[in-house]
Each structure stands twice: as C-alpha cells, then as structure tokens.
Design an enzyme around this catalytic site. Sequence first.
Site, PDB file in Angstrom:
ATOM      1  N   GLU A 143      16.008 -24.327  -5.559  1.00 18.53           N
ATOM      2  CA  GLU A 143      16.807 -23.890  -6.710  1.00 18.53           C
ATOM      3  C   GLU A 143      18.078 -23.151  -6.271  1.00 18.53           C
ATOM      4  O   GLU A 143      18.265 -21.968  -6.564  1.00 18.53           O
ATOM      5  CB  GLU A 143      15.965 -23.025  -7.640  1.00 18.53           C
ATOM      6  CG  GLU A 143      14.832 -23.804  -8.275  1.00 18.53           C
ATOM      7  CD  GLU A 143      14.075 -23.033  -9.352  1.00 18.53           C
ATOM      8  OE1 GLU A 143      14.194 -21.807  -9.408  1.00 18.53           O
ATOM      9  OE2 GLU A 143      13.353 -23.682 -10.127  1.00 18.53           O
ATOM     10  N   GLU A 304       9.429 -29.686  -9.860  1.00 15.31           N
ATOM     11  CA  GLU A 304       8.470 -28.673 -10.309  1.00 15.31           C
ATOM     12  C   GLU A 304       8.295 -28.865 -11.808  1.00 15.31           C
ATOM     13  O   GLU A 304       9.235 -28.688 -12.583  1.00 15.31           O
ATOM     14  CB  GLU A 304       8.987 -27.252 -10.021  1.00 15.31           C
ATOM     15  CG  GLU A 304       9.060 -26.951  -8.544  1.00 15.31           C
ATOM     16  CD  GLU A 304       9.527 -25.522  -8.234  1.00 15.31           C
ATOM     17  OE1 GLU A 304       9.532 -24.669  -9.145  1.00 15.31           O
ATOM     18  OE2 GLU A 304       9.903 -25.285  -7.075  1.00 15.31           O
TER      19      GLU A 304
HETATM   20  C1  GAL Z   1      10.629 -21.758  -9.772  1.00 22.65           C
HETATM   21  C2  GAL Z   1      10.656 -21.681  -8.264  1.00 22.65           C
HETATM   22  C3  GAL Z   1       9.254 -21.689  -7.718  1.00 22.65           C
HETATM   23  C4  GAL Z   1       8.402 -20.688  -8.413  1.00 22.65           C
HETATM   24  C5  GAL Z   1       8.442 -20.972  -9.877  1.00 22.65           C
HETATM   25  C6  GAL Z   1       7.578 -20.030 -10.655  1.00 22.65           C
HETATM   26  O1  GAL Z   1      11.843 -21.432 -10.330  1.00 22.65           O
HETATM   27  O2  GAL Z   1      11.353 -22.763  -7.741  1.00 22.65           O
HETATM   28  O3  GAL Z   1       9.276 -21.437  -6.340  1.00 22.65           O
HETATM   29  O4  GAL Z   1       8.878 -19.418  -8.141  1.00 22.65           O
HETATM   30  O5  GAL Z   1       9.753 -20.861 -10.339  1.00 22.65           O
HETATM   31  O6  GAL Z   1       7.633 -20.312 -12.010  1.00 22.65           O
END
Ligand code: GAL
Length: 651
Positions: A143, A304
């Site tokens: 990110e 994700e």
């Molecule tokens: C995302 C991040 C992950 C984790 C996740 C938790 O933004 O890329 O590593 O922290 O949030 O919700």
Amino acid sequence: MIQIGIDYYPEHWDASLWEKDLAQMEAIGVSCVRVAEFAWAKLEPQEGSFDFAWLDEAVEAIARHGMKVILCTPTNCPPDWLYRQYPDCLQWNTEQGPTYTGIRGHRCQSSPVFRGHVERIVSALAQRYANHPAVYAWQLDNEIETNQCVCPSCREKFQAWCREKYGTLENLNRCWGTDVWSGQYSDWSQLRPHTKLAGYQIGWYNPAYILDWERFGASVTAEYAAFQAGIIRRYKPDAIITTNACFSPVNQTDLHLEFQSLNVAAYDNYPPVRLPEDSEEVYSAAFGLDLIRGLKRKNFWILEQLGGPGGCWGPMAPNLEPGMLEGYALQAVAHGADLVSFFRWRTAVSGAEMFCHGLLDHSGKPNRRLRELCQAVQTLQKHPYLDKTTLVSPVALLYGANQAFALRNQRQSDGFRYWTQPQLLHEACGNLGVNVDVIEEAQSLAGYHVVLVPVHTVVNAKTVENLYAFARDGGTVVLTDRCGVKNEYGNCIGGEELPTVFAALAGCHVEEYDPIGQQKQEILGKNGKTYAITSWCDLLQCDSAEPIARYLGRYYDGTPAITKNSYGKGCVYYIGTVGEKAMYRDLLLEIFRALGIAVQEQLPRGVEITTRSGEGGTYRFTFNNTAAPVCFPLGGEEIRLKPLEMRIDVM
Ligand code: GAL
C-alpha cells in the site's frame, strides 16, 4: 477461472502448521498464495546475510499443493538493524529529524541509502525466485502511499524537481503566484518540503506550492515502484509485477502514474462491515473497484479482500454479517477482478494486528467465514470462463489525482470532498444497471457515449480539448460545480466567469456561487420533482443552455441550478449543486434513455447491476448492497435477494 488467493504469513507460524493450512487451501480451491510481504528481517537477519531456507520450504510446500505463489518485496518493513545502522533510510515527518515509531512503513522512498538496501534484498529475492516455476507474480512493498518524507534528500530532490519544471525562480514565482504574503523565493534552497507543523492548517499555505509538493511526492512513489519493478525484470523480463493500491482519500498517491510501470492493477478491498443507516450515504466499494479497473482499462486483481473484522489500530470492527464475505468478493469480480486474494488465513496471535481478523480466528478452526469463502469459490467454479470477460462501458467518469490533491488541501465548503460527486454519479449508474469506467482525466474518450466530469477543478488542457471534441462529435458531457476553477498550477483562473474554459461547452455561466456547506436546500426539476441539495450552489445564467432545474427559496429562488446545452452534435449538462441520490439517478436516466442505452429502471436503492461480457460469454451481476432483503422485477422475473447477496445470470 477467476483465481482465489490467500494472504499467508508462513513466518508467523510454526512450520508444522503450514502443511495443514495449505492442504485446506488446496481443498477449498485456492489457486495462489501471497507470501513474504513484511518479512525482511527473516530474510536478511544481518546485512548481506540471507536466510531463504524457510521461504524455499514455504514456496515448495505451496507448489506441492498445486498452488502458485505471489511473492512480495518486503520493503515496507525494513528491519530494525537497518534503521539503526543507516538512519538515512528513515522517513522524516518534520525537518527536525527522522520519525521512528517502531511499527512499519517509515522508510523514505527516495533515500539513496534506502534504495541501496532495497536493491540488495529485491535482487536477492528475484535472483532466487523470479524463474521458479511456482512463482506467478510479484507484489511490490505494501500500500505505497504518496511519499511525504521531508528528509534532506527529499528536500534536495524537491528543489531539483521544481527547477526542472520551472527553469527559473522568476517563472516559479509567477506560476505559484507568490506575490501574496511576501511569498517570493529568491534562492532555490528556500524551497522547503511541506511539513505538517502542529497547529498549522494546510489551508494557510500557498495551494500552488502544496499542489506541486503532492505531485512531487506522487512522482517519487511512482519512481520507487518502477525502481523495484526494474530490479525484478533484470532477472525475469516478463515477470508479472503489481502492487496493492488502497483507496485513501487522505494520502492517496497518483495511482495512474504509479501503475504505469507495472503489469496489472491491484487493489486492497475493505468494504464497510457496518452499512450506514442514512440512505443518502455513499458507501459502495464499487467506485474504488471501477477506479482500479480504469487504471489500465483492463481487469485487475484484489490482493487483500476483506476476510474478517478489522481491529489493528483502533477498536475491533463488527464481525461480518452473513453473506458479506461472499457478496463483497463477488462484487469485486462483478467489477472486473480476475483474482481475489483474502486477507489473511489465520488471525495473528501476536503483533499489532492480533485483533485484525483473518478468515480463521485465533483457534484456527473452520468457521462461518471460511464456509462462506468455500461457497464463493463454488459459485465461481460454476462459471469457469468468467475470466474471459470484462466490463464494456458506455459511460466514462473522469477522475484526476490533481483534483484529489487540490481539493483535499482546500475544501470548497464545509464538508466538501472531491470524492462525493464522483461517487454519487457513479452509484447512480450502477443503480441503473449501466457499466461505468472510472478513468484518468486525460485518457482517450473513444468508444464512450457519455462522459461524466465531476469537479474538474484544476484544468487539464488535454481533457478540455477531448471534451469539446467529444461533444462536437455527438457525445454527452456532464459537468458539475467547481469545474474550470483553477489553472494547471493551482491558481484561480481570473478574468472569466466560471466554468471558464468550459463555459462555451456548457452554454451557461456562474453569476454567483453560494458555498452552503452542510445546509440543506431544494431545487425543482423541470420534471416537477423537488430534490434536496447541499454543499454548493452555483447560481447559473443560461447563455445558449436551457435550465432543467431551479433553486427553491433564498435570494436565488427560481435561478437555474442544472442546465442542458446543445453543443455540436452532442449535449452538455451542467449540475451546479450537490444533490440527493435521486437527482443523479433521474438525470442520468433521462440521458441514458435519450441515447438508447439499456437501463434497469426498477432497481431498489443499493442494488447494483454490472455486466461482464466477451469471449467467455455474458454475465449479469445483480448485487444487493444493503442490509435488508429486497424484492423487485427484473426481465419479467421477480428477484429476491438477501442482504449482500449476489446473483449471477448467464445471459
Ligand atoms: C491493509 C494492510 C494490511 C493490513 C490490513 C489490516 O491496509 O495492507 O497489511 O494491515 O490493512 O486491515
């Protein structure tokens, strides 16, 4: 096949668990596993001394289970030894010195010292794994937000960037309009990075300077991604490389620029778990998904996907409602995702994110969320050719990082946000069943019938030219308030009435405006309906346009609020205010009907329809993005959908 992935952190678990976890993933139908995202310290416990044994084993184990690996560069989390030995790698938030909170992500993306260490770890990884048959793709860092560092190296680079852009200080002073408040620079060294000094609001600074500071930060970020991609390509020129973008109105970088050097656009998709009760709130993840597809105008990946209730840095979020995990994953597919990787398999038992839940809770036992994931996989397995389809859109919605940068630093009225109007227009399209591409503002408009241009504040000459040509040739353009306000440097265009460069296109001009902020007012449409409005009121004067809605009440009762103009063979609408959802829906319905674009008129609020089509067939996705069951007629059938249920029809 649409691919299902899992974000897995083998280094968090005893190796004895890997086999069990991977066997379970394989049984579910998972096809790829993302690993090594934050594992720099495990991979390089001491400078230049690598430990790949555990990753070798993990990669082999994943391959043994017939799955592919998405390998991450671990550069978001440099090890503690590196920061201690090379403090020049650290990000500075103030010019007084580095920031080291001991958490993650505080590297300076531009630091030459840091780049040297990145080069070493990424080269070592690429050399070892880039040609491994199980390694399918690469994710860079995590990110990557716009570089905000103000360290000496960033300061020098910012000065050089400005020098390159403006040539002379006279030119810079003129373009930035530094005559105000004795802001002139007489030496390049006076140009400082912008630090978020406590107590000083960003609105106190020269907006032209801030806009360039943001642009500079975004260019560093894009170059940082390109730098990492270049290292991997040295070992495998055709490697598939991406990074996981997130949609953050606060610190979002220029994603279009960032993804130029990457092969696939990818996104972290965390839609809301608590759906707002206010039916006027725009919360759908659909906008972010269409924006990511627009980056390359191609299908994209989710690296994700919401797998469990969050809770890393704040209180834990509510658990996912039944249907949410599956519904949201299928919503991503409905908008063009060809790979959806879930965050994460097991919930961590240690570290800051121990309450940021993955699919499995701390017990590791199969649960409701995992069962829903299985269901989602089964649903997708019924449509094995979906990945041979994409969204073909008659509508483009223009978005620009410059607009986001300019408007996040200078709110136009109380509560005004850049994203509000794009999202309102976008949501109306989905609720009418019309596909829409969210594309970068200067991209070609060929093939579209309607172009939505919300809040094009910082004028981009190419965009203006494209829009005039588009309307002349028969296209429909929808402009909104705050279009044409500023020149490319971020200063107001003087000497002309708004919407300045767009006035001839819109056939109207703004006589006065009223930034009403959170206040609610009303307009009356030519269709006899009244609509609630808020935020902003342009009091329009028609030149060649005709009014199609007028303000009710106040001193501008009866003044045009929305206009329609004929331009060339096309048509141009100007929306001078920010309305309730129904206003956008009714207006777009009128436009789509006039153009013969197929619409679904009877969808209840919160129901979204998109269509994927191509070699693999035509699929209609109907998604109930609300917390209540819905029932409505569609194509002669009565459709009933549970909260967050997705229905896929093969057409
Ligand atoms: C995302 C991040 C992950 C984790 C996740 C938790 O933004 O890329 O590593 O922290 O949030 O919700």
